[in-house]
Every structure is written in structure tokens, then in C-alpha cells.
Design an enzyme around this catalytic site. Structure first.
Site, short mmCIF file in Angstrom:
data_model
loop_
_atom_site.label_atom_id
_atom_site.label_comp_id
_atom_site.label_asym_id
_atom_site.label_seq_id
_atom_site.Cartn_x
_atom_site.Cartn_y
_atom_site.Cartn_z
N HIS A 190 0.70 -1.11 -0.06
CA HIS A 190 -0.02 0.08 0.08
C HIS A 190 0.85 1.06 0.09
O HIS A 190 2.13 1.29 0.39
CB HIS A 190 -1.07 0.05 1.00
CG HIS A 190 -1.98 -0.97 1.08
ND1 HIS A 190 -3.21 -1.16 1.86
CD2 HIS A 190 -2.26 -1.88 0.17
CE1 HIS A 190 -3.76 -2.07 1.80
NE2 HIS A 190 -3.44 -2.57 0.58
N GLU A 193 0.71 3.76 1.85
CA GLU A 193 1.09 4.29 3.28
C GLU A 193 2.44 3.32 3.61
O GLU A 193 3.42 3.83 4.42
CB GLU A 193 0.06 4.14 4.34
CG GLU A 193 -1.24 4.69 3.99
CD GLU A 193 -2.33 4.18 3.06
OE1 GLU A 193 -3.57 4.22 3.08
OE2 GLU A 193 -1.69 3.25 2.15
N CYS A 242 -6.02 1.44 5.33
CA CYS A 242 -6.70 -0.06 6.04
C CYS A 242 -6.00 -0.25 7.19
O CYS A 242 -5.16 0.45 7.85
CB CYS A 242 -6.28 -1.00 4.93
SG CYS A 242 -4.65 -1.61 5.13
N CYS A 259 -1.97 -0.64 7.39
CA CYS A 259 -1.17 0.30 7.40
C CYS A 259 -1.71 1.40 8.62
O CYS A 259 -0.78 1.98 9.09
CB CYS A 259 -1.82 1.44 6.32
SG CYS A 259 -1.19 0.42 4.74
#
Length: 157
Positions: free
Chosen positions: A85, A87, A113, A116
Site C-alpha cells: 500500500h 502508506e 486500511c 497501514c
């Protein structure tokens, strides 16, 4: 929204950073969602990240999306994906180059999410500015419990 500074118009800091975040997201190789993230401390960009496969590996753009083939809904079974991701990548980039992120703010195209979220909490990020939500109720619950400041902002045009 542009702020008038007397000698012309300049974007607000939020618009400036969100515009950069959107630009970073254009490097994404995900077929489902393009996400960009930047870490900012004292109005200075520390690192950037977007969602895509680990360095040197094939991207979903090239070989297709496993999550689509398996019909996995958004926000579920994050481990069944080639990509990191945005992040995660922004934190990894900071770590790779020895940049401390405690006290930083995250600007992201999407709300993080749960995976993260846990990383951002432990990294000491204080605030998350995001444009769009994400289908992960546990993430919202954990961010609230951690006292993380969340600010939804419009994506500048």
C-alpha cells in the site's frame, strides 16, 4: 481553494500537499485503486509512496490482478495482493533513507486500511489528511482509540 496572499493566489498547504499526493498516486501500478501518500513534517515533505509491487517484481499492470481473479472485495484479505500500500511504501522509503517520521502528518488519497493504520500509529504519525474513505471499519475504530487526528479534505482540482 486558493488563498489570496496579496501578490497573487497560492494554494493552501492542504491543497498543495493533496495535489502532490494525487500526482504521486499516478505512479501506482494497481488496477483497482490508485493511491498516493506523502509524509510531511513542519511543512516539509519527508517521503512519498504509492501502491505497487515490491521493487524489481512484476506489477499487476503487467500480469493482472490476483484479487480480481479471486473476486476479493475491497478492504478484505490484504495479504492476497502483490502490491504494498502507498502508506506502507511511504514508511519504507523513509526508513530506507534514515528519515525519522515521529510527529509527521500523512497526506493520502485514501483513508488507510487496518494494516497501514497499525503501522502509522507505531511510527508516531500524528494526523492523517485523506480525500476518500476506505471499506475498513476496524481501521476507523483503531484510529479513534489511538487518538489519531483524522481530517477529510477535498482533493484540489
Amino acid at each position: 481553494m486558493l488563498a489570496n496572499t496579496g501578490s497573487g493566489s497560492r494554494p493552501s498547504w492542504h491543497d498543495y500537499f493533496m495535489s502532490i499526493t494525487r500526482l504521486v498516486s499516478e505512479r501506482s501500478t494497481c488496477l483497482r485503486r490508485r493511491v498516493g501518500a506523502i509524509l510531511v513534517l513542519e511543512k516539509r515533505i519527508l517521503a512519498t509512496g504509492y501502491n505497487g509491487a515490491p521493487e524489481g517484481l512484476q506489477h499487476c499492470l503487467d500480469i493482472g490482478c490476483l484479487r480480481e481473479r479471486l473476486k476479493i472485495p475491497s478492504g478484505q484479505r490484504h495479504e492476497l495482493c502483490r502490491a504494498l500500500h502507498a502508506e506502507q511504501n511511504v514508511l519504507i522509503q523513509a526508513a530506507r533513507y534514515g528519515i525519522a517520521v515521529a510527529g509527521a502528518e500523512l497526506y493520502c488519497t485514501n483513508l488507510p486500511c487496518i494494516i497501514c493504520t497499525k503501522m502509522l500509529i507505531n511510527a508516531g504519525v500524528t494526523t492523517i489528511y485523506y480525500s476518500e474513505g476506505y471499506a475498513d471499519e476496524m481501521s476507523m475504530e483503531m484510529l479513534e482509540e489511538a487518538g489519531m487526528k483524522l481530517v477529510q479534505v477535498d482533493m484540489p482540482e
